[in-house]
Write a protein that holds these residues in place. Sequence first.
Motif, PDB file in Angstrom:
ATOM      1  N   UNK A  80      -8.081 -15.522  10.896  1.00  0.00           N
ATOM      2  CA  UNK A  80      -8.598 -14.888   9.689  1.00  0.00           C
ATOM      3  C   UNK A  80      -7.727 -13.688   9.341  1.00  0.00           C
ATOM      4  N   UNK A  81      -7.231 -13.692   8.124  1.00  0.00           N
ATOM      5  CA  UNK A  81      -6.459 -12.540   7.639  1.00  0.00           C
ATOM      6  C   UNK A  81      -7.447 -11.503   7.107  1.00  0.00           C
ATOM      7  N   UNK A  82      -8.106 -10.815   8.031  1.00  0.00           N
ATOM      8  CA  UNK A  82      -9.075  -9.795   7.632  1.00  0.00           C
ATOM      9  C   UNK A  82      -8.313  -8.634   6.980  1.00  0.00           C
ATOM     10  N   UNK A  83      -8.775  -8.223   5.793  1.00  0.00           N
ATOM     11  CA  UNK A  83      -8.006  -7.296   4.958  1.00  0.00           C
ATOM     12  C   UNK A  83      -8.904  -6.222   4.364  1.00  0.00           C
ATOM     13  N   UNK A  84      -8.390  -5.007   4.294  1.00  0.00           N
ATOM     14  CA  UNK A  84      -9.089  -3.895   3.647  1.00  0.00           C
ATOM     15  C   UNK A  84      -8.864  -3.995   2.141  1.00  0.00           C
ATOM     16  N   UNK A  85      -9.884  -4.410   1.395  1.00  0.00           N
ATOM     17  CA  UNK A  85      -9.722  -4.654  -0.041  1.00  0.00           C
ATOM     18  C   UNK A  85      -9.562  -3.370  -0.846  1.00  0.00           C
ATOM     19  N   UNK A  86     -10.141  -2.273  -0.380  1.00  0.00           N
ATOM     20  CA  UNK A  86      -9.981  -1.007  -1.093  1.00  0.00           C
ATOM     21  C   UNK A  86      -8.529  -0.537  -1.005  1.00  0.00           C
ATOM     22  N   UNK A  87      -7.955  -0.617   0.195  1.00  0.00           N
ATOM     23  CA  UNK A  87      -6.556  -0.210   0.369  1.00  0.00           C
ATOM     24  C   UNK A  87      -5.611  -1.190  -0.310  1.00  0.00           C
ATOM     25  N   UNK A  88      -6.006  -2.441  -0.406  1.00  0.00           N
ATOM     26  CA  UNK A  88      -5.178  -3.473  -1.025  1.00  0.00           C
ATOM     27  C   UNK A  88      -4.839  -3.125  -2.474  1.00  0.00           C
ATOM     28  N   UNK A  89      -5.742  -2.398  -3.145  1.00  0.00           N
ATOM     29  CA  UNK A  89      -5.489  -1.998  -4.531  1.00  0.00           C
ATOM     30  C   UNK A  89      -4.324  -1.032  -4.635  1.00  0.00           C
ATOM     31  N   UNK A  90      -3.995  -0.369  -3.533  1.00  0.00           N
ATOM     32  CA  UNK A  90      -2.880   0.591  -3.522  1.00  0.00           C
ATOM     33  C   UNK A  90      -1.620   0.000  -2.885  1.00  0.00           C
ATOM     34  N   UNK A  91      -1.808  -0.784  -1.816  1.00  0.00           N
ATOM     35  CA  UNK A  91      -0.670  -1.391  -1.127  1.00  0.00           C
ATOM     36  C   UNK A  91      -1.148  -2.602  -0.338  1.00  0.00           C
ATOM     37  N   UNK A  92      -0.729  -3.782  -0.746  1.00  0.00           N
ATOM     38  CA  UNK A  92      -1.112  -5.000  -0.021  1.00  0.00           C
ATOM     39  C   UNK A  92      -0.570  -4.950   1.404  1.00  0.00           C
ATOM     40  N   UNK A  93       0.690  -4.506   1.548  1.00  0.00           N
ATOM     41  CA  UNK A  93       1.307  -4.453   2.874  1.00  0.00           C
ATOM     42  C   UNK A  93       0.509  -3.556   3.818  1.00  0.00           C
ATOM     43  N   UNK A  94       0.086  -2.393   3.340  1.00  0.00           N
ATOM     44  CA  UNK A  94      -0.684  -1.486   4.187  1.00  0.00           C
ATOM     45  C   UNK A  94      -2.069  -2.044   4.485  1.00  0.00           C
ATOM     46  N   UNK A  95      -2.665  -2.739   3.514  1.00  0.00           N
ATOM     47  CA  UNK A  95      -4.010  -3.292   3.731  1.00  0.00           C
ATOM     48  C   UNK A  95      -3.994  -4.352   4.826  1.00  0.00           C
ATOM     49  N   UNK A  96      -2.871  -5.059   4.957  1.00  0.00           N
ATOM     50  CA  UNK A  96      -2.756  -6.062   6.014  1.00  0.00           C
ATOM     51  C   UNK A  96      -2.636  -5.399   7.386  1.00  0.00           C
ATOM     52  N   UNK A  97      -2.047  -4.214   7.410  1.00  0.00           N
ATOM     53  CA  UNK A  97      -1.731  -3.548   8.666  1.00  0.00           C
ATOM     54  C   UNK A  97      -2.940  -2.883   9.311  1.00  0.00           C
ATOM     55  N   UNK A  98      -3.954  -2.528   8.540  1.00  0.00           N
ATOM     56  CA  UNK A  98      -5.020  -1.693   9.092  1.00  0.00           C
ATOM     57  C   UNK A  98      -6.197  -2.492   9.656  1.00  0.00           C
ATOM     58  N   UNK A  99      -6.183  -3.803   9.524  1.00  0.00           N
ATOM     59  CA  UNK A  99      -7.303  -4.611  10.026  1.00  0.00           C
ATOM     60  C   UNK A  99      -6.848  -5.575  11.113  1.00  0.00           C
ATOM     61  N   UNK A 100      -7.712  -5.768  12.102  1.00  0.00           N
ATOM     62  CA  UNK A 100      -7.468  -6.785  13.123  1.00  0.00           C
ATOM     63  C   UNK A 100      -7.468  -8.175  12.483  1.00  0.00           C
ATOM     64  N   UNK A 101      -6.764  -9.099  13.114  1.00  0.00           N
ATOM     65  CA  UNK A 101      -6.675 -10.482  12.641  1.00  0.00           C
ATOM     66  C   UNK A 101      -7.301 -11.407  13.691  1.00  0.00           C
TER      67      UNK A 101
END
Length: 224
Positions: free
Chosen positions: A95-116
């Motif tokens: 599961x590519x668990x992703x921070x959707x709030x941060x994704x609005x600012x940077x998709x790359x960073x939103x991928x980095x802050x959540x466990x997979x």
Amino acid sequence: MNLEFRAAGAQLPLALKHLIVAGWTGRDAAAIAHHIEELAALGVPAPSQTPLYYRVSAPLLTMADTIEAVGGASSGEVEPLIVVADGKRYLGLASDHTDRALEAHSVAMSKQVCAKPCAAELWDWDEIAGRVEEIELESWIEEDGAWVPYQSGTIASIRPLAELIEGSRIDELASDGPVAMLCGTFGAKGGVRPAGRFRMEMRDPATGRKITHEYETVTLPEVA
């Protein structure tokens, strides 16, 4: 730290060296546009090109049944997982668990802050390569105490995995140690949204084999 995978009934402990998250991998242009639109509704900017290959920290891949995320805006996505180790390829589930709030600012960073989160079971690539596009994936989220269908599709909906393998240069990276890549997902039924529990499954219709994993997300306070 090793991830204790299983393949062909045997333990396969791997100290993952690299982790890649492939994004915008839909094969159908209309499906890609739909996914871009549903994320645009959350304020996520359109990608510079498709597909994209995000490099994230290898320790983010986990088999835990509980993960933690800051704030209540993260959500999961069921995806096929390719693992390359010691010259062999495997297919798994993540599961590519992703921070959707941060994704609005940077998709790359939103991928980095959540466990997979991922399942422990892996299938030998050589055994399923000829029918890999028939493999089915499905996910559910828990809402109001009930499991609700969230995503479903086959790997045929995603760009050919051989193309993603080549574009990501995963085989080159594997010369440095085991590598894993999440390969993209499908649109969410009812739109992308967070949930406290996420369940996912991968099925091989030719054999009836299944890989499943379920996890809970504990929300940490967002302190300013």
